[in-house]
Design an enzyme around this catalytic site. Structure first.
Site, PDB file in Angstrom:
ATOM      1  N   GLU A 153      94.635  77.595  77.719  1.00  0.00           N
ATOM      2  CA  GLU A 153      95.060  76.294  77.180  1.00  0.00           C
ATOM      3  C   GLU A 153      94.835  75.208  78.224  1.00  0.00           C
ATOM      4  OE1 GLU A 153      97.723  74.488  78.424  1.00  0.00           O
ATOM      5  OE2 GLU A 153      98.393  75.958  79.890  1.00  0.00           O
ATOM      6  N   LEU A 155      96.494  72.064  77.622  1.00  0.00           N
ATOM      7  CA  LEU A 155      97.410  71.025  77.139  1.00  0.00           C
ATOM      8  C   LEU A 155      98.183  70.402  78.300  1.00  0.00           C
ATOM      9  CD1 LEU A 155      99.049  72.951  74.137  1.00  0.00           C
ATOM     10  CD2 LEU A 155      96.919  71.640  74.152  1.00  0.00           C
ATOM     11  N   ARG A 156      98.254  69.076  78.295  1.00  0.00           N
ATOM     12  CA  ARG A 156      99.066  68.394  79.313  1.00  0.00           C
ATOM     13  C   ARG A 156     100.433  68.093  78.729  1.00  0.00           C
ATOM     14  NH1 ARG A 156      95.251  63.474  79.606  1.00  0.00           N
ATOM     15  NH2 ARG A 156      95.229  64.121  77.446  1.00  0.00           N
ATOM     16  N   GLU A 157     101.456  68.254  79.530  1.00  0.00           N
ATOM     17  CA  GLU A 157     102.788  67.892  79.042  1.00  0.00           C
ATOM     18  C   GLU A 157     102.816  66.389  78.795  1.00  0.00           C
ATOM     19  OE1 GLU A 157     106.251  69.353  80.987  1.00  0.00           O
ATOM     20  OE2 GLU A 157     105.292  71.278  81.356  1.00  0.00           O
ATOM     21  N   LYS A 206      89.812  78.415  83.565  1.00  0.00           N
ATOM     22  CA  LYS A 206      91.147  77.799  83.572  1.00  0.00           C
ATOM     23  C   LYS A 206      91.609  77.497  84.999  1.00  0.00           C
ATOM     24  CE  LYS A 206      95.166  76.438  82.810  1.00  0.00           C
ATOM     25  NZ  LYS A 206      96.015  75.844  81.861  1.00  0.00           N
ATOM     26  N   CYS A 262     102.270  73.633  86.493  1.00  0.00           N
ATOM     27  CA  CYS A 262     100.916  74.226  86.421  1.00  0.00           C
ATOM     28  C   CYS A 262     100.047  74.040  87.656  1.00  0.00           C
ATOM     29  CB  CYS A 262     100.186  73.675  85.208  1.00  0.00           C
ATOM     30  SG  CYS A 262     100.926  74.222  83.681  1.00  0.00           S
TER      31      CYS A 262
HETATM   32  C1  UDX Z   1      98.029  70.179  83.901  1.00  0.00           C
HETATM   33  C2  UDX Z   1      96.570  70.097  83.403  1.00  0.00           C
HETATM   34  O1  UDX Z   1      96.170  68.721  83.384  1.00  0.00           O
HETATM   35  C3  UDX Z   1      96.462  70.728  82.032  1.00  0.00           C
HETATM   36  O2  UDX Z   1      95.097  70.728  81.601  1.00  0.00           O
HETATM   37  C4  UDX Z   1      96.963  72.174  82.113  1.00  0.00           C
HETATM   38  O3  UDX Z   1      96.875  72.809  80.887  1.00  0.00           O
HETATM   39  C5  UDX Z   1      98.410  72.190  82.599  1.00  0.00           C
HETATM   40  O4  UDX Z   1      98.465  71.525  83.885  1.00  0.00           O
HETATM   41  P1  UDX Z   1     100.295  68.849  83.451  1.00  0.00           P
HETATM   42  O5  UDX Z   1     100.911  69.788  84.433  1.00  0.00           O
HETATM   43  O6  UDX Z   1     100.998  68.580  82.172  1.00  0.00           O
HETATM   44  O7  UDX Z   1      98.835  69.368  83.044  1.00  0.00           O
HETATM   45  O8  UDX Z   1     100.148  67.469  84.221  1.00  0.00           O
HETATM   46  P2  UDX Z   1      98.964  66.522  84.729  1.00  0.00           P
HETATM   47  O9  UDX Z   1      98.869  65.355  83.835  1.00  0.00           O
HETATM   48  O10 UDX Z   1      97.729  67.288  85.003  1.00  0.00           O
HETATM   49  O11 UDX Z   1      99.598  66.008  86.132  1.00  0.00           O
HETATM   50  C6  UDX Z   1      99.941  66.928  87.163  1.00  0.00           C
HETATM   51  C7  UDX Z   1     100.500  66.216  88.362  1.00  0.00           C
HETATM   52  O12 UDX Z   1      99.503  65.450  89.038  1.00  0.00           O
HETATM   53  C8  UDX Z   1     101.642  65.251  88.055  1.00  0.00           C
HETATM   54  O13 UDX Z   1     102.621  65.389  89.063  1.00  0.00           O
HETATM   55  C9  UDX Z   1     100.980  63.886  88.157  1.00  0.00           C
HETATM   56  O14 UDX Z   1     101.876  62.868  88.479  1.00  0.00           O
HETATM   57  C10 UDX Z   1      99.979  64.130  89.284  1.00  0.00           C
HETATM   58  N1  UDX Z   1      98.827  63.207  89.288  1.00  0.00           N
HETATM   59  C11 UDX Z   1      97.987  63.164  88.209  1.00  0.00           C
HETATM   60  C12 UDX Z   1      98.575  62.423  90.411  1.00  0.00           C
HETATM   61  O15 UDX Z   1      99.309  62.454  91.403  1.00  0.00           O
HETATM   62  N2  UDX Z   1      97.486  61.588  90.402  1.00  0.00           N
HETATM   63  C13 UDX Z   1      96.630  61.525  89.348  1.00  0.00           C
HETATM   64  O16 UDX Z   1      95.654  60.745  89.430  1.00  0.00           O
HETATM   65  C14 UDX Z   1      96.881  62.331  88.210  1.00  0.00           C
END
Ligand code: UDX
Length: 436
Positions: A153, A155-157, A206, A262
């Site tokens: 998957e 999916l982003r939260e 992944k 993640c």
């Molecule tokens: C992530 C992946 O994006 C997703 O594809 C996977 O399935 C699950 O893990 P998620 O954990 O929901 O999703 O969050 P994501 O939007 O990727 O952000 C992760 C972290 O990185 C957050 O703490 C966010 O604040 C940080 N981040 C993100 C940054 O510090 N800078 C950025 O430019 C982007």
């Protein structure tokens, strides 16, 4: 009504519930199984275990039309022919992913049915897991009942429902084309690339995707550290490099680093997969190290400005690991809070969606000297500094003059670069962002 009957294991987790509800919305009869009886009872009374935009509507609609049902009894999966495994694979202290829940799920499915089914692994598992699970089934005389398929998957939260409907790609790892196509055919919107490949490639895709995203964030944070030394502005640098289509503008926001359930876990797991084969993942280890440094950097900035943190009062804005989620699992805010407490600070915390450690599922006793408040201004009142850790949109509209008046010292350390340093300067607020 579509023919395939779907089962979900881990049906009330972040991935399982989105997957189950959206497949039911597509017309599949879906049974979401979760061993957590309390959560099942709660959802049957209409209470979702977490917030995710658009999810409640989809759950309510599909429960009402009879396509989605919840159960705490694994026997209810007996009639389903394609079961998604959406259980957790948390980090062990070594960094390795703990796959015990995945093994338990596959065994439980196999032991509680006579007919054959596909067990489709959504959980992020180390490379080789689907092959080992297949051997495990064979060793236990269960291979007639279950065939493994990998379907990671992405999916982003906070945008999980939208990501389900608008996938960037569909990856299926299987031993037989027929099984792979059955999974890919459940939902492949036109124009969305589908990659049918081996178990190993799917598992690697992944991990490599999440490790790349994490490394991209650490890359920009590394450049941000240089910006601070030489008078650059990382926001401009980031925009300047992100306009190159080979780089693109995503995941180039400097700040306090990545966190959540993640990216960090998967990065650690991939590093440990290198170690297992006698290799060193130099780039990935650096990405993790830089991420640690980002967390420490905001604490150092407070120390530099306030001298000691012992007895200092610090207001904290943001507990969730990112905006638009009420998830604090593995949030960067937790280690930062622990560090500040260890240095003797007293903390006042605000988060728009989380009102207490208890609500966040954490032990209150672990965090003495922390007071929760319901407004960001209250978090600033009488404090020696304000520390911003989550980029909640409502923080952008804060009345900065009011914040300044509330603070004892007009000091704001911003781990999310939410404000204009010049505007802060005009208000006589000492404002320290990341790389600006
Ligand atoms: C992530 C992946 O994006 C997703 O594809 C996977 O399935 C699950 O893990 P998620 O954990 O929901 O999703 O969050 P994501 O939007 O990727 O952000 C992760 C972290 O990185 C957050 O703490 C966010 O604040 C940080 N981040 C993100 C940054 O510090 N800078 C950025 O430019 C982007």
């Amino acid at each position: 009504m579509k023919n395939t009957k779907i089962g979900i294991v881990g049906g009330l987790g972040h991935i399982g519930l989105i997957q189950g509800a959206c497949l039911a919305e597509l017309g599949y009869l879906t049974v979401a199984y979760d061993y957590n009886v309390k959560k099942v009872e709660e959802i049957l009374q209409g209470k979702l275990p977490f917030f995710e935009p658009g999810l409640e509507e989809t759950v309510n609609k599909t429960v009402k039309n009879g396509r989605l049902r919840f159960t705490a009894n694994v026997k209810d999966l007996e009639e389903t022919d394609l079961i998604f495994i959406c259980v957790g694979t948390p980090s062990l202290p070594s960094g390795e992913a703990d796959t015990s829940q995945v093994y338990a799920a596959v065994e439980e499915i196999a032991r509680n049915r006579e007919n054959h089914c596909l067990a489709v692994v959504k959980s992020t598992v180390p490379v080789g897991t689907n092959r080992k699970l297949t051997e495990f089934l064979k060793d236990n005389g269960l291979s007639e009942r279950v065939t493994m398929v990998s379907n990671p998957e992405f999916l982003r939260e906070g945008s999980g429902v939208n990501d389900f409907w608008n996938p960037s790609r569909i990856i299926v790892g299987a031993q037989s084309k027929e099984h792979a196509e059955k999974v890919a055919g459940l939902y492949s919107p036109p124009g969305v690339p589908v990659i049918i490949t081996s178990w190993e490639n799917a598992e690697l895709i992944k991990h490599a995707a999440n490790a790349f995203l994490a490394s991209k964030i650490s890359f920009i944070n590394e450049i941000a550290a240089l910006c601070e030394k030489v008078g650059g502005d990382i926001r401009v640098v980031s925009r300047g490099i992100g306009l190159d289509p080979r780089i693109n503008p995503y995941f180039l926001e400097a700040g306090v680093g990545f966190s959540g359930p993640c990216l960090e876990k998967d990065l650690k797991s991939l590093i440990s997969q290198f170690q297992k084969v006698g290799e060193k993942a130099k780039l990935l280890e650096s990405a993790l190290e830089i991420n640690e440094r980002q967390r420490n950097a905001v604490v150092h900035k407070l120390q530099e400005q306030l001298g000691t943190l012992k007895g200092r009062r610090i207001g904290i804005l943001g507990m969730a690991f990112k905006a638009e989620t009420d998830d604090v699992r593995d949030s960067h805010s937790l280690p930062i809070i622990r560090k500040l407490l260890a240095l003797g600070a007293a903390l006042t915390v605000h988060d728009p969606w989380i009102q207490s450690f208890q609500q966040a599922g954490l032990d209150e006793g672990e965090f003495p000297e922390v007071r929760w408040v319901t407004s960001p201004y209250k978090a600033a009142e009488g404090q020696d500094a304000l520390l911003i850790l989550t980029a909640w949109p409502e923080y952008r509209n804060l009345d900065l003059q009011r914040l300044r008046e509330a603070l004892v010292y007009p000091l704001i350390v911003d781990g999310r670069n939410m404000f204009d340093p010049q505007e802060m300067q005009a208000l006589n607020i000492k404002y320290l962002g990341v790389g600006i």
